[in-house]
Design a protein around this motif. Structure first.
Motif, short mmCIF file in Angstrom:
data_model
loop_
_atom_site.label_atom_id
_atom_site.label_comp_id
_atom_site.label_asym_id
_atom_site.label_seq_id
_atom_site.Cartn_x
_atom_site.Cartn_y
_atom_site.Cartn_z
N ALA A 415 0.84 -1.21 0.00
CA ALA A 415 0.00 0.00 0.00
C ALA A 415 0.87 1.26 0.00
O ALA A 415 0.60 2.21 -0.73
CB ALA A 415 -0.92 -0.01 1.22
N ILE A 416 1.92 1.25 0.80
CA ILE A 416 2.81 2.41 0.86
C ILE A 416 3.47 2.63 -0.50
O ILE A 416 3.52 3.74 -1.01
CB ILE A 416 3.86 2.21 1.97
N ARG A 417 3.93 1.51 -1.12
CA ARG A 417 4.58 1.60 -2.43
C ARG A 417 3.63 2.18 -3.47
O ARG A 417 4.05 2.85 -4.41
CB ARG A 417 5.04 0.20 -2.84
N MET A 418 2.34 1.91 -3.33
CA MET A 418 1.36 2.38 -4.30
C MET A 418 0.81 3.77 -3.96
O MET A 418 -0.23 4.18 -4.47
CB MET A 418 0.23 1.37 -4.43
N GLY A 419 1.51 4.48 -3.08
CA GLY A 419 1.10 5.85 -2.77
C GLY A 419 0.11 5.96 -1.64
O GLY A 419 -0.48 7.02 -1.42
N GLY A 420 -0.09 4.86 -0.91
CA GLY A 420 -1.09 4.87 0.16
C GLY A 420 -0.47 4.79 1.54
O GLY A 420 0.70 5.14 1.74
N THR A 421 -1.29 4.31 2.47
CA THR A 421 -0.90 4.27 3.87
C THR A 421 -1.08 2.87 4.43
O THR A 421 -1.95 2.11 3.98
CB THR A 421 -1.74 5.29 4.69
N CYS A 422 -0.28 2.53 5.45
CA CYS A 422 -0.39 1.21 6.07
C CYS A 422 -1.61 1.11 6.97
O CYS A 422 -2.03 0.01 7.32
CB CYS A 422 0.88 0.87 6.85
N THR A 423 -2.19 2.25 7.35
CA THR A 423 -3.38 2.19 8.19
C THR A 423 -4.37 3.29 7.83
O THR A 423 -4.10 4.48 8.01
CB THR A 423 -3.06 2.19 9.70
N GLY A 424 -5.50 2.87 7.32
CA GLY A 424 -6.54 3.82 6.93
C GLY A 424 -7.38 4.28 8.10
O GLY A 424 -7.87 5.41 8.12
N GLU A 425 -7.54 3.39 9.13
CA GLU A 425 -8.46 3.74 10.20
C GLU A 425 -8.21 3.07 11.54
O GLU A 425 -8.81 3.45 12.52
CB GLU A 425 -9.90 3.44 9.75
N HIS A 426 -7.33 2.08 11.60
CA HIS A 426 -7.12 1.38 12.87
C HIS A 426 -6.06 2.05 13.74
O HIS A 426 -6.05 1.88 14.96
CB HIS A 426 -6.72 -0.08 12.63
N GLY A 427 -5.14 2.76 13.11
CA GLY A 427 -4.08 3.41 13.86
C GLY A 427 -2.81 2.57 13.93
O GLY A 427 -2.74 1.45 13.40
N VAL A 428 -1.82 3.11 14.60
CA VAL A 428 -0.48 2.54 14.63
C VAL A 428 -0.30 1.64 15.85
O VAL A 428 0.04 0.46 15.72
CB VAL A 428 0.59 3.66 14.66
#
Lengths: 468, 468
Positions: A415-428
């Protein structure tokens, strides 16, 4: 630097402070093993770490007083809402004092004209909507769980209705926060927008208890839709389903929810929720909100877009009980997946990518799952580009958790490689600390600078989100 | 602490660095009096303060290199976009180096599927919409002025369409920022939502150049509406107009713009823009976006709400040229007001309050204006609770500016007292420093902590927003 006290040093420091905590909290300062154990975890996989003391404040000033004591003795503070975190946010890995906000459960103010409200942090989502029932308004962020609103603010929660109504980022207008040294600070105002200084509200939303304790939340509300229709449509391929989603968004059709279940997920749901009228194919669950005429038009537009993409079996549910059967099936994914392998465990992922990358991201992920040999259905809030794997694995098999973790890691990094984020809503929390370092690069050092500036003693939820 | 160098010390430091600036920027490092004077002010009332040097970078790395030089010598850095600030944001009150981003004017990437784009900070709003013309998408934040997108991000700009499409807070997905010590940092991702770490994007949006220099902006785009209708409706009272607005919002009618002009403002606009079909009464200018059927339904709903509140003369404009005549009249308020008193000056206010407080706030303000004896029409983005006074005063009259400032101050403090903010969209700059201290209370100290953490040398736009 990491938090500097050992578990033993912290336990001793808390013990020394106990008379002062008791003077403020009386019976609401609890050290029993059962209560400490209950406050050691959320709903995700177990992590180690019990607090030494659990406090149940009733008012802002009590939270601030507790913070002042912890600050003086350099003791960790962990805020606790409803305990529905999936990512180990509340595990007291350095011991310390857990501040359970669940008794701060009053709705303080509702304005129907301004369509906003102020609540104490322990009020839950369902409680607020119950309170609002006769007002014509509702609180729109729906993560599924009956989470506390302070917790939802702290983790920047969202869920199925974010595509229409936004996430906690857009919904929180202001906060009351107790700082680590025990000041009470108000952020934001009741104005809908502001250009007045740094956006502290948005800084605290999603800060996971690292900068202060959220004690009150000012929230934006929406008018209850006059009319609601749910629909389900099945497709031959992921791409056909996603092309329908993209066209829907481009046309500006204001769908309230638009959820994708892949074939594996539909198979589990059909079995678990007895959805015998459906097949195990990529499927969209959609909900429309608006006036009768607006909803009719939206349904027409989406149905014709779906048809153009080969969608079939477009089924509506107008009556509440039909709608609720469909959405119950959607919300039962977690249990449906576990029912496929009774006794096994579930590990979630939370990737979120640009919509244009979603088909490729899910397709690569499906191939990755097949290669891994794991069972991992996919369900997604695809209007936002967010999707979850439920990786179901056998805890008794010693290699299984490692394989599941490796798959989850690959999903996040893809997801990060594709311009996104590892967490959309659950948090770190505890589980994505390494992943957000990859995601943010040098920006992670600015986060560390802010952490050090607002929590110089490093006592706020230490060990979470940022490696200090 | 305040910035520590005198103007002379700064000028000397810049002079010493000049060879190094020239080595990087060549002819794009400018010290001419005309260019320095041009970069000393925005569009508001004049403030003192010329930069010692103006740089015109073309790339992120040039901005970072300039920051490193300024950082080493502890020289102020002021970012400059299109110079349309109303609040003295770009006045170089401590001298230093102005970084003019207007030549960083490339649209770097547009994704029609993800409905987003990435632009260099100097791209203007109109330039971007021109670029997007054939894509079916548009950039929706419309402050009126043809501002640069970096500047709009820096001041958290909004405007007439915010009620439907949001402000820069909701529209900016991510940023590229040069830090004060010359690192290049990316914030955010291309995902629509994220729960990944502190929300640095929202921290930089509205930070007015105090924390770094925004060099690139990732923006959310919307699909061009299929159909657009404008309407104008007049009322006997402010309250009747506002009751129509509140009911419209509560019903969830997705109006694209909803603007209030009070009787004094309508009078000025009728004279200036020859709107002979209207009367000098409280008036709503509304715009509807959507499919033909959706717009028709929205118009019906708002018209019947307006009728219930005694609204009359509901006039539509379907054709672009009719619409443009009405909106041109709306956007000409500033000039219409000045035309009432040729040669005088205009001072703006920018209060924003909860919608429920808006009628009281404007009514009290109208009484205040009458008592002050000043001429000050009112126009507002009332769907957001935001309204502006254009206080027209005679600069030749030595007491007039003081009276205008006192009125503006009372408007700001009234908004704060009513739960709102002193600035909905113009920002703080030089002019609202005292007001935001009242608005934020203790929270202002957290802003100062963040400023010190991210700009320890205090070189970023010193003297603005925060008294350090």
């Amino acid at each position: 630097m990491a938090f500097h006290k050992s578990l033993e040093q912290t336990a001793r420091a808390v013990e020394l402070l106990l008379p002062e905590f008791r003077a403020i909290f009386g019976e609401r300062a609890v050290t029993s093993a059962a209560v400490r154990a209950h406050h050691s975890h959320g709903e995700g996989l177990p992590d180690p770490g019990q607090p030494d003391l659990v406090l149940f404040p009733l008012a802002n000033e009590e939270v601030a007083a507790a913070a002042r004591l912890c600050h003086r003795a350099e003791v960790p503070i962990i805020a606790f809402g409803s305990g529905t975190s999936m990512e180990g946010h509340v595990a007291a890995i350095h011991g310390g004092v857990c501040i359970d906000l669940s008794r701060m459960d009053r709705v303080l103010e509702v304005s129907t004209d301004s369509m906003d409200c102020r609540v104490q942090a322990g009020v839950t989502r369902e409680q607020l909507n119950e309170h609002l029932r006769s007002s014509g308004l509702f609180f729109a962020v729906d993560p599924g769980a009956n989470a506390s609103l302070g917790g939802m603010a702290s983790t920047r929660a969202s869920g199925t209705a974010a595509v229409r109504y936004g996430t906690m980022r857009e919904t929180v207008m202001g906060l009351t926060v107790a700082t680590p040294d025990g000041r009470i600070v108000r952020t934001g105002t009741r104005a809908r927008k502001s250009a007045s200084g740094f956006d502290l509200t948005r800084l605290y939303v999603g800060s996971e208890g690292l900068l202060g304790i959220i004690t009150e939340v000012q929230l934006r509300l929406f008018g209850l839709p006059e009319h609601v229709v749910a629909a389900v449509c099945q497709f031959d391929s992921l791409r056909a389903a996603m092309d329908t989603v993209i066209a829907t968004l481009q046309l500006g059709v204001p769908v309230a929810r638009i959820e994708l279940l892949n074939d594996v997920q539909m198979d589990a749901c059909i079995r678990y929720s007895k959805l015998d009228e459906f097949e195990a194919r990529p499927t969209l669950f959609i909900e429309f909100h608006g006036s009768q005429a607006a909803v009719a038009e939206q349904v027409d537009m989406v149905q014709s877009l779906a048809s153009e993409n080969g969608g079939s079996g477009f089924r509506y549910a107008h009556r509440p009980e039909e709608r609720s059967r469909l959405w119950k099936a959607r919300h039962s994914c977690y249990h449906a997946n576990l029912a496929m392998h009774p006794g096994w465990s579930s590990m979630g992922t939370d990737a979120c990518v640009p919509i244009s990358a979603l088909v490729d991201c899910i397709t690569e992920t499906e191939a990755d799952i097949r290669e891994s040999g794991l069972y991992a259905p996919i369900v997604g809030h695809v209007g936002d580009g967010n999707f979850h794997l439920g990786i179901i694995y056998d805890d008794a098999d010693r290699t299984a958790r490692g394989k599941a973790e490796a798959l989850a890691e690959r999903v996040a990094l893809r997801a990060i490689r594709m311009g996104g984020t590892c967490t959309g809503e659950h948090g770190v929390g505890l589980h994505r600390i390494g992943q957000i370092e990859v995601e943010h690069g040098e920006a992670i050092n600015l986060m560390r600078d802010i952490k050090r500036a607002l929590d110089p003693a490093g006592i706020m939820n230490p060990g979470k989100m940022l490696r200090m």
